[in-house]
Design a protein around this motif. Structure first.
Motif, mmCIF file in Angstrom:
data_model
loop_
_atom_site.group_PDB
_atom_site.id
_atom_site.type_symbol
_atom_site.label_atom_id
_atom_site.label_comp_id
_atom_site.label_asym_id
_atom_site.label_seq_id
_atom_site.Cartn_x
_atom_site.Cartn_y
_atom_site.Cartn_z
ATOM 1 N N ARG A 30 0.828 -1.217 0.164
ATOM 2 C CA ARG A 30 -0.036 0.007 -0.066
ATOM 3 C C ARG A 30 0.978 1.314 0.180
ATOM 4 O O ARG A 30 1.828 1.357 0.874
ATOM 5 C CB ARG A 30 -0.933 0.248 1.197
ATOM 6 C CG ARG A 30 -1.842 1.532 1.217
ATOM 7 C CD ARG A 30 -2.469 1.465 2.575
ATOM 8 N NE ARG A 30 -3.418 2.774 2.268
ATOM 9 C CZ ARG A 30 -4.089 3.175 3.456
ATOM 10 N NH1 ARG A 30 -4.137 2.582 4.562
ATOM 11 N NH2 ARG A 30 -4.778 4.280 3.250
ATOM 12 N N ASP A 75 -0.285 5.061 0.146
ATOM 13 C CA ASP A 75 -1.574 6.085 0.015
ATOM 14 C C ASP A 75 -2.911 5.069 -0.520
ATOM 15 O O ASP A 75 -3.077 4.130 0.088
ATOM 16 C CB ASP A 75 -1.375 6.978 -0.756
ATOM 17 C CG ASP A 75 -0.333 8.193 -0.350
ATOM 18 O OD1 ASP A 75 -0.027 7.964 0.838
ATOM 19 O OD2 ASP A 75 0.723 8.566 -1.113
ATOM 20 N N ASP A 76 -3.428 5.728 -1.562
ATOM 21 C CA ASP A 76 -4.722 4.833 -1.813
ATOM 22 C C ASP A 76 -4.355 3.967 -3.067
ATOM 23 O O ASP A 76 -5.244 3.345 -3.645
ATOM 24 C CB ASP A 76 -5.541 5.980 -2.525
ATOM 25 C CG ASP A 76 -6.173 7.046 -1.695
ATOM 26 O OD1 ASP A 76 -6.243 6.570 -0.273
ATOM 27 O OD2 ASP A 76 -6.921 7.986 -1.997
ATOM 28 N N SER A 115 -5.991 1.977 -7.963
ATOM 29 C CA SER A 115 -6.255 2.823 -6.903
ATOM 30 C C SER A 115 -7.485 2.830 -6.132
ATOM 31 O O SER A 115 -8.608 2.912 -7.103
ATOM 32 C CB SER A 115 -6.038 4.178 -7.668
ATOM 33 O OG SER A 115 -6.524 5.427 -6.801
ATOM 34 N N ALA A 137 -10.051 4.881 -4.296
ATOM 35 C CA ALA A 137 -10.453 6.412 -3.687
ATOM 36 C C ALA A 137 -10.933 6.165 -2.441
ATOM 37 O O ALA A 137 -11.866 5.523 -2.067
ATOM 38 C CB ALA A 137 -11.190 6.992 -4.784
ATOM 39 N N LEU A 197 -9.596 5.599 0.540
ATOM 40 C CA LEU A 197 -9.179 4.485 1.581
ATOM 41 C C LEU A 197 -8.757 5.119 2.657
ATOM 42 O O LEU A 197 -7.934 5.989 2.899
ATOM 43 C CB LEU A 197 -7.849 3.409 0.782
ATOM 44 C CG LEU A 197 -7.686 2.219 1.464
ATOM 45 C CD1 LEU A 197 -8.883 1.621 0.968
ATOM 46 C CD2 LEU A 197 -6.688 1.630 0.677
#
Length: 532
Positions: A200, A202-203, A223, A225, A227
């Motif tokens: 992981r 970020d997203d 991605s 969005a 998360l």
């Protein structure tokens, strides 16, 4: 004697033009002045709506009304309410999850050394008593899944990404229920384990696989969005029902994991086991469990993480069930479309029409434009109430209705209207070719309505023959009414009897358009060559 010169008479009036707009106006005048045709179109629209809504009011789950009013209360659904995924689609989301909290960026790595399965006899086959699986037999479901998952929460329908081994489709990276990317092929075993990793940032989630834990290959990146900062991560196991055209049953899978590593996990965090969806979807999965010995986890689970759809498991009703009324309307517009030209042949008026407009191809094109436009408007009027009212009727009887987007609803209404319009044009062309109303109506009804009924509701044809008919005959146009997609990574029976067509919606509609275009071309050639 001097001869007189005679000057020919020249009219001072402008010569009229045989323009297409004038022909369309003339044909529209013919149509609206025949009261029977206008009434028939009104009836066609009413049948499309009325028969469809009547059909939607029929399906019931069989549950008895309960509540404070007793038998007079509202019905209760016998089917589970499917969760909705991040994209708004109905999903199946039941699995056994052994998880920890993962805060911020990080990764999870695991080695899978075994994946085995068992299946019930037809109809579920759960035995009473402490061991409901005693009647199960060995056998892994091809889409049984075991691996690692990073999910926004343990709530059904949450955004997720997962790396997994499967019973018969190798390693896969799947995400948000509809996404699927292949990895290493082959089955997993102690002699041929599979290493899986999710990272992981970020997203963004990136999945990797490896055969030896040293050489890694990226399978995919997605991605997710929105998360959250803290997610749940860990091994999971699930195994969907086995399905056949007339039968289905539960399956369960067991996987062995070792070398489990979550560097970003909270210090001192332990494993927590949870049967996701156990209470919400009891008919599609069995309770799971896990056992930890040293660094090895043995996990058992049942269910599926995938898009949901109608099929033998009968988890719900598509809202387009109400479009069955289009068949009644279709027969009406076929009759009107054929008679729009054959009535002139029968009464001898075709000579007057062709004398007034010598360009025969334009005459036929004008007739096609008028009958197509009128039928399309009638179809929109008839189809527009089917989805909102039909879906409400289905829910009032305790049915789960698969969701759809506003754009899909527009496509279904406009597509059904276009289906009626193009079929009316096909009937017009058939009437021009045969110059006989009965023959044209019989031919078009046989190629559309009869071909569809023999292939789908009646199912009297073998699967191969039904598939062929719905690919090459005008009945392929009914694919425009399908809105629940068929996913290759979902274990289901994708047949017309269960709401799926062999061609995509617009491809099937394109086949109908090709039939109408070819018939119009032949009709134009014959109209030009033959005497009126």
């Amino acid at each position: 004697m001097t001869a007189q010169t005679v000057t020919p008479y020249r009219s001072q009036l402008q010569t009229g033009r045989d323009g297409f707009a004038q022909l369309v106006r003339s044909e529209w005048t013919k149509f609206r002045t025949v009261r029977g045709w206008v009434i028939a179109m009104v009836i066609g629209a009413a049948l499309t709506a009325g028969v469809g809504l009547y059909a939607a009011s029929g399906p019931q789950t069989g549950c008895q009304p309960t509540g404070p009013n007793g038998p007079t209360g509202p019905p209760v659904s016998c089917r589970p309410t499917n969760p909705v995924g991040p994209g708004g689609e109905a999903v199946s989301d039941s699995y056994y999850f052994v998880h920890q909290a993962l805060r911020g960026n990080g990764s999870i790595t695991v080695r899978v050394t075994s994946l085995t399965g068992r299946r019930s006899p037809p109809g579920g086959g759960l035995a009473p008593g402490a061991n409901p699986e005693q009647n199960f037999t060995s056998g892994i479901q091809p889409w049984a899944k075991a691996g690692i998952i990073v999910t926004a929460s343990t709530r059904q329908g949450s955004a997720y990404a997962a790396m997994m081994v499967t019973g018969g489709h190798g390693v896969r990276m799947q995400y948000n229920y509809t996404g699927d990317a292949p990895g290493l092929p082959g089955a997993v075993s102690t002699a041929s384990p599979r290493w899986l990793r999710l990272v992981r940032a970020d997203d963004t989630l990136t999945g990797y696989d490896s055969a030896d834990g040293t050489h890694w290959t990226r399978v995919g990146t997605v991605s997710l969005a929105g998360l959250p900062a803290t997610v749940q991560a860990g091994p999971f196991v699930t195994s969907p029902a086995w399905v056949q055209p007339q039968n289905s049953g539960l399956t369960v899978a067991t996987a062995v994991f070792d070398h489990v590593s979550i560097p970003g996990a909270a210090p001192g965090a332990g494993w927590h086991g949870a049967s996701i969806g156990e209470n919400a979807q009891p008919a599609s999965s069995l309770p799971g469990r896990f056992h930890a010995t040293g660094g090895t986890l043995t996990v058992t689970g049942s269910g599926d993480i995938a898009p949901a759809g109608p099929g033998p498991t009968n988890i719900g009703e598509p809202a387009d069930d109400g479009f069955v009324g289009a068949f009644a309307g279709l027969i009406v517009v076929i009759v009107v479309g054929a008679m729009f030209i054959t009535a002139e042949y029968r009464r001898g008026l075709i000579r007057t029409t062709l004398a007034a407009a010598p360009s025969r191809g334009r005459v036929l094109a004008a007739k096609a434009a008028v009958i197509g436009a009128v039928t399309f408007v009638a179809g929109v009027i008839g189809a527009a109430p089917v989805i909102p009212v039909g879906a409400s009727l289905l829910r009032s009887h305790g049915n789960y209705v698969f969701p759809m987007s506003a754009l899909t609803e527009v496509r279904l209404v406009a597509g059904t209207a276009a289906l009626l319009a193009i079929t009316a044009v096909l009937a017009l062309a058939a009437g021009t070719i045969l110059r006989n109303a009965a023959g044209a109506i019989t031919a078009v009804v046989a190629l559309t309505v009869v071909a569809y009924f023999f292939s789908v509701p009646l199912a009297v044809l073998p699967a191969g023959a039904a598939d062929w008919l719905l690919r090459v005959t005008p009945a392929a146009g009914f694919a425009i009414q399908q809105y629940v997609p068929a996913y290759p990574q979902v274990n289901n029976v994708y047949t017309p009897q269960h709401g799926y067509f062999p061609l995509a919606p617009w491809a099937g509609f394109g086949v109908l358009c090709l039939w109408a275009a070819a018939a119009l071309c032949l009709a134009t050639v014959l109209l030009r060559r033959r005497d009126a």
